[in-house]
Design a protein around this motif. Structure first.
Motif, PDB file in Angstrom:
ATOM      1  N   GLY A 124      37.425 -58.030  86.564  1.00  0.00           N
ATOM      2  CA  GLY A 124      36.021 -57.679  86.682  1.00  0.00           C
ATOM      3  C   GLY A 124      35.230 -57.921  85.414  1.00  0.00           C
ATOM      4  N   ARG A 125      35.919 -58.285  84.312  1.00  0.00           N
ATOM      5  CA  ARG A 125      35.223 -58.504  83.056  1.00  0.00           C
ATOM      6  C   ARG A 125      35.193 -59.992  82.769  1.00  0.00           C
ATOM      7  NH1 ARG A 125      38.786 -54.347  79.462  1.00  0.00           N
ATOM      8  NH2 ARG A 125      39.333 -52.918  81.132  1.00  0.00           N
ATOM      9  N   LEU A 126      34.027 -60.575  82.731  1.00  0.00           N
ATOM     10  CA  LEU A 126      33.905 -62.018  82.648  1.00  0.00           C
ATOM     11  C   LEU A 126      33.294 -62.420  81.315  1.00  0.00           C
ATOM     12  CD1 LEU A 126      32.516 -62.730  86.214  1.00  0.00           C
ATOM     13  CD2 LEU A 126      34.891 -62.638  85.483  1.00  0.00           C
ATOM     14  N   GLY A 127      33.565 -63.685  80.950  1.00  0.00           N
ATOM     15  CA  GLY A 127      32.902 -64.292  79.817  1.00  0.00           C
ATOM     16  C   GLY A 127      33.223 -63.597  78.511  1.00  0.00           C
ATOM     17  N   PRO A 128      32.270 -63.629  77.559  1.00  0.00           N
ATOM     18  CA  PRO A 128      32.524 -63.033  76.249  1.00  0.00           C
ATOM     19  C   PRO A 128      32.627 -61.524  76.276  1.00  0.00           C
ATOM     20  CG  PRO A 128      30.247 -63.751  76.434  1.00  0.00           C
ATOM     21  CD  PRO A 128      30.957 -64.255  77.642  1.00  0.00           C
ATOM     22  N   ARG A 129      32.235 -60.869  77.384  1.00  0.00           N
ATOM     23  CA  ARG A 129      32.326 -59.419  77.468  1.00  0.00           C
ATOM     24  C   ARG A 129      33.760 -58.942  77.672  1.00  0.00           C
ATOM     25  NH1 ARG A 129      28.317 -57.607  82.015  1.00  0.00           N
ATOM     26  NH2 ARG A 129      29.168 -55.593  81.349  1.00  0.00           N
ATOM     27  N   SER A 130      34.629 -59.855  78.077  1.00  0.00           N
ATOM     28  CA  SER A 130      36.012 -59.435  78.314  1.00  0.00           C
ATOM     29  C   SER A 130      36.693 -59.145  76.989  1.00  0.00           C
ATOM     30  CB  SER A 130      36.781 -60.538  79.049  1.00  0.00           C
ATOM     31  OG  SER A 130      36.819 -61.693  78.264  1.00  0.00           O
ATOM     32  N   ARG A 131      37.377 -58.019  76.916  1.00  0.00           N
ATOM     33  CA  ARG A 131      38.062 -57.588  75.721  1.00  0.00           C
ATOM     34  C   ARG A 131      39.544 -57.372  76.027  1.00  0.00           C
ATOM     35  NH1 ARG A 131      35.908 -58.770  71.456  1.00  0.00           N
ATOM     36  NH2 ARG A 131      36.964 -57.081  70.381  1.00  0.00           N
ATOM     37  N   PRO A 132      40.420 -57.423  75.024  1.00  0.00           N
ATOM     38  CA  PRO A 132      41.835 -57.147  75.263  1.00  0.00           C
ATOM     39  C   PRO A 132      42.027 -55.732  75.762  1.00  0.00           C
ATOM     40  CG  PRO A 132      41.518 -58.187  73.124  1.00  0.00           C
ATOM     41  CD  PRO A 132      40.166 -57.827  73.635  1.00  0.00           C
ATOM     42  N   ARG A 133      43.131 -55.534  76.436  1.00  0.00           N
ATOM     43  CA  ARG A 133      43.428 -54.212  76.983  1.00  0.00           C
ATOM     44  C   ARG A 133      43.753 -53.225  75.875  1.00  0.00           C
ATOM     45  NH1 ARG A 133      47.820 -56.305  81.146  1.00  0.00           N
ATOM     46  NH2 ARG A 133      48.424 -57.228  79.179  1.00  0.00           N
ATOM     47  N   HIS A 134      43.310 -51.987  76.044  1.00  0.00           N
ATOM     48  CA  HIS A 134      43.600 -50.942  75.083  1.00  0.00           C
ATOM     49  C   HIS A 134      44.821 -50.166  75.557  1.00  0.00           C
ATOM     50  CE1 HIS A 134      39.865 -51.574  72.819  1.00  0.00           C
ATOM     51  NE2 HIS A 134      39.353 -51.880  73.999  1.00  0.00           N
ATOM     52  N   ASN A 135      45.227 -49.223  74.722  1.00  0.00           N
ATOM     53  CA  ASN A 135      46.402 -48.421  75.061  1.00  0.00           C
ATOM     54  C   ASN A 135      46.185 -47.590  76.317  1.00  0.00           C
ATOM     55  OD1 ASN A 135      47.884 -49.348  72.916  1.00  0.00           O
ATOM     56  ND2 ASN A 135      47.129 -47.796  71.502  1.00  0.00           N
ATOM     57  N   THR A 136      44.900 -47.255  76.604  1.00  0.00           N
ATOM     58  CA  THR A 136      44.628 -46.485  77.825  1.00  0.00           C
ATOM     59  C   THR A 136      44.877 -47.315  79.068  1.00  0.00           C
ATOM     60  OG1 THR A 136      42.310 -47.124  77.630  1.00  0.00           O
ATOM     61  CG2 THR A 136      42.951 -45.016  76.659  1.00  0.00           C
ATOM     62  N   ASP A 137      44.807 -48.670  78.945  1.00  0.00           N
ATOM     63  CA  ASP A 137      45.045 -49.542  80.089  1.00  0.00           C
ATOM     64  C   ASP A 137      46.505 -49.959  80.208  1.00  0.00           C
ATOM     65  OD1 ASP A 137      41.979 -51.192  79.243  1.00  0.00           O
ATOM     66  OD2 ASP A 137      42.288 -49.526  80.650  1.00  0.00           O
ATOM     67  N   LEU A 138      47.350 -49.443  79.317  1.00  0.00           N
ATOM     68  CA  LEU A 138      48.742 -49.885  79.274  1.00  0.00           C
ATOM     69  C   LEU A 138      49.473 -49.477  80.540  1.00  0.00           C
ATOM     70  CD1 LEU A 138      50.906 -51.211  77.539  1.00  0.00           C
ATOM     71  CD2 LEU A 138      51.408 -48.962  76.583  1.00  0.00           C
ATOM     72  N   CYS A 139      50.176 -50.465  81.104  1.00  0.00           N
ATOM     73  CA  CYS A 139      50.949 -50.209  82.315  1.00  0.00           C
ATOM     74  C   CYS A 139      52.425 -50.164  81.944  1.00  0.00           C
ATOM     75  CB  CYS A 139      50.681 -51.287  83.350  1.00  0.00           C
ATOM     76  SG  CYS A 139      51.709 -51.151  84.826  1.00  0.00           S
ATOM     77  N   VAL A 140      53.081 -49.071  82.268  1.00  0.00           N
ATOM     78  CA  VAL A 140      54.509 -48.917  81.980  1.00  0.00           C
ATOM     79  C   VAL A 140      55.209 -48.399  83.224  1.00  0.00           C
ATOM     80  CG1 VAL A 140      54.209 -48.535  79.504  1.00  0.00           C
ATOM     81  CG2 VAL A 140      54.137 -46.600  81.086  1.00  0.00           C
ATOM     82  N   VAL A 141      56.511 -48.651  83.282  1.00  0.00           N
ATOM     83  CA  VAL A 141      57.339 -48.133  84.377  1.00  0.00           C
ATOM     84  C   VAL A 141      58.568 -47.471  83.759  1.00  0.00           C
ATOM     85  CG1 VAL A 141      56.571 -49.827  86.083  1.00  0.00           C
ATOM     86  CG2 VAL A 141      58.511 -50.365  84.591  1.00  0.00           C
ATOM     87  N   GLN A 142      59.225 -46.661  84.559  1.00  0.00           N
ATOM     88  CA  GLN A 142      60.417 -45.967  84.074  1.00  0.00           C
ATOM     89  C   GLN A 142      61.576 -46.960  83.913  1.00  0.00           C
ATOM     90  OE1 GLN A 142      60.451 -42.798  83.156  1.00  0.00           O
ATOM     91  NE2 GLN A 142      58.287 -42.589  83.732  1.00  0.00           N
ATOM     92  N   ALA A 143      62.298 -46.812  82.805  1.00  0.00           N
ATOM     93  CA  ALA A 143      63.406 -47.731  82.535  1.00  0.00           C
ATOM     94  C   ALA A 143      64.563 -47.550  83.498  1.00  0.00           C
ATOM     95  CB  ALA A 143      63.893 -47.541  81.098  1.00  0.00           C
ATOM     96  N   ASN A 144      64.644 -46.391  84.180  1.00  0.00           N
ATOM     97  CA  ASN A 144      65.731 -46.180  85.135  1.00  0.00           C
ATOM     98  C   ASN A 144      65.337 -46.598  86.549  1.00  0.00           C
ATOM     99  OD1 ASN A 144      63.865 -44.240  85.615  1.00  0.00           O
ATOM    100  ND2 ASN A 144      65.231 -42.478  85.333  1.00  0.00           N
ATOM    101  N   GLY A 145      64.212 -47.288  86.678  1.00  0.00           N
ATOM    102  CA  GLY A 145      63.771 -47.742  87.997  1.00  0.00           C
ATOM    103  C   GLY A 145      64.197 -49.176  88.256  1.00  0.00           C
TER     104      GLY A 145
END
Length: 320
Positions: A224-245
């Motif tokens: 949803g973020r296009l052009g120069p307005r797009s910024r790298p993902r921050h820690n709040t956007d970090l996607c993680v999963v459980q290592a035992n999954g």
């Protein structure tokens, strides 16, 4: 009274082998013309190929969103690869243009420059091949250090995420997790000591559960973020999963070795084909460059005079 001209032998006005030099010159001219147009056609093909590569790189820069959704790579690494493609296309177009113009216009300076650039490119490739084969252990250690450093500093700086996003893409494509094993991630993405080990969503094995929800979170958060307005993902956007999954249990070092082993013949074949093609173009260009002036000088040189014909003695006066 008998005259002198009755006893003269017949004299040939044209030498019997006078057509041989002309035939040799015609064959040499035909050979040079064939080489000239052969170089022109093949370099024209590479000029078109380079223009397509350049246009493809520019297209990626202009239409980032569709390529992000297609390849699963975020904006920052995609922008870097698009610039690499654009620069490669420009270099290919420039080299092919030298060959086309030099061969078609028969300019020795352009043909010599074309030969020199091909020789430099060929020598660089040979040097890189020798360095890779002789310094393979050191190169593997260097790559390992870079990858492990990327894992340890994963999302430490929200503004510098190109290496992390590229490594996410590598894990997703090679179906691996970490460099040696998923344990390389243990302790990196933990908020406190009580939480279980977590790994990035690029380690998530969606084929094991037919669930792509976690994959959408890691690879498509910026659509949803296009052009120069797009910024790298921050820690709040970090996607993680459980290592035992459901995650990939194999390290990327082993996956990369398997990929190289399975594609070794193709890689060596492509390298040999490119090297032979460059050698062929270098040989044809230097042959054409060295023989153009030689042939034209022979054509412009005045033809040597033929053998002098013997003069008949003057006819004596006949006395009646």
């Amino acid at each position: 009274m008998e005259t002198w001209e009755e006893g003269l032998p017949p004299v040939a006005l044209v030498p019997s082998n006078s057509k041989a030099p002309q035939e040799n010159m015609s064959a040499q001219e035909s050979c040079l013309s064939l080489i000239k147009y052969f170089l022109f056609v093949f370099n024209l093909f590479f000029f078109v190929l380079g223009s397509l590569i350049f246009c493809f790189g520019i297209w990626i820069l202009i239409d980032k969103t569709s390529f992000v959704s297609f390849v699963g790579l975020s904006f920052v690494p995609l922008q870097i690869w698009s610039k690499v493609l654009a620069i490669s296309g420009i270099l290919t177009m420039g080299l092919a243009l030298l060959g086309c113009v030099g061969a078609l216009k028969e300019l020795r300076c352009l043909l010599g420059l074309y030969f020199g650039m091909l020789l430099l490119l060929f020598a660089t490739q040979i040097t890189l091949g020798i360095l890779i084969s002789t310094q393979r252990v050191r190169l593997e250690r260097k790559v390992q250090d870079v990858v492990l450093d990327t894992i340890r500093n994963y999302r430490a700086d929200p503004e510098e995420t190109a290496a992390e996003e590229s490594w996410d893409y590598v894990q997703f494509q090679l179906r691996c997790c970490g460099w040696h094993s998923p344990q390389d991630w243990f302790g990196v993405l933990r908020g406190n000591e009580s939480e279980a080990h977590r790994v990035p969503c690029s380690c998530y094995n969606s084929s094991a559960t037919n669930d792509s929800a976690a994959l959408d979170k890691v690879f498509f958060p910026q659509l949803g973020r296009l052009g120069p307005r797009s910024r790298p993902r921050h820690n709040t956007d970090l996607c993680v999963v459980q290592a035992n999954g459901y995650i990939y249990r194999e390290g990327c070092a082993q996956s990369l070795q398997k990929w190289l082993h399975n594609n070794l013949i193709s890689i060596v074949g492509i390298c040999l084909a490119v090297g032979l093609l460059e050698l062929g173009f270098m040989t044809l260009s230097i042959f054409l460059c060295r023989n153009l002036d030689h042939v034209y000088n022979r054509l412009a040189r005045p033809r040597p005079p033929g053998p002098a014909l013997p003069r008949a003695p003057p006819r004596p006066f006949q006395v009646s």
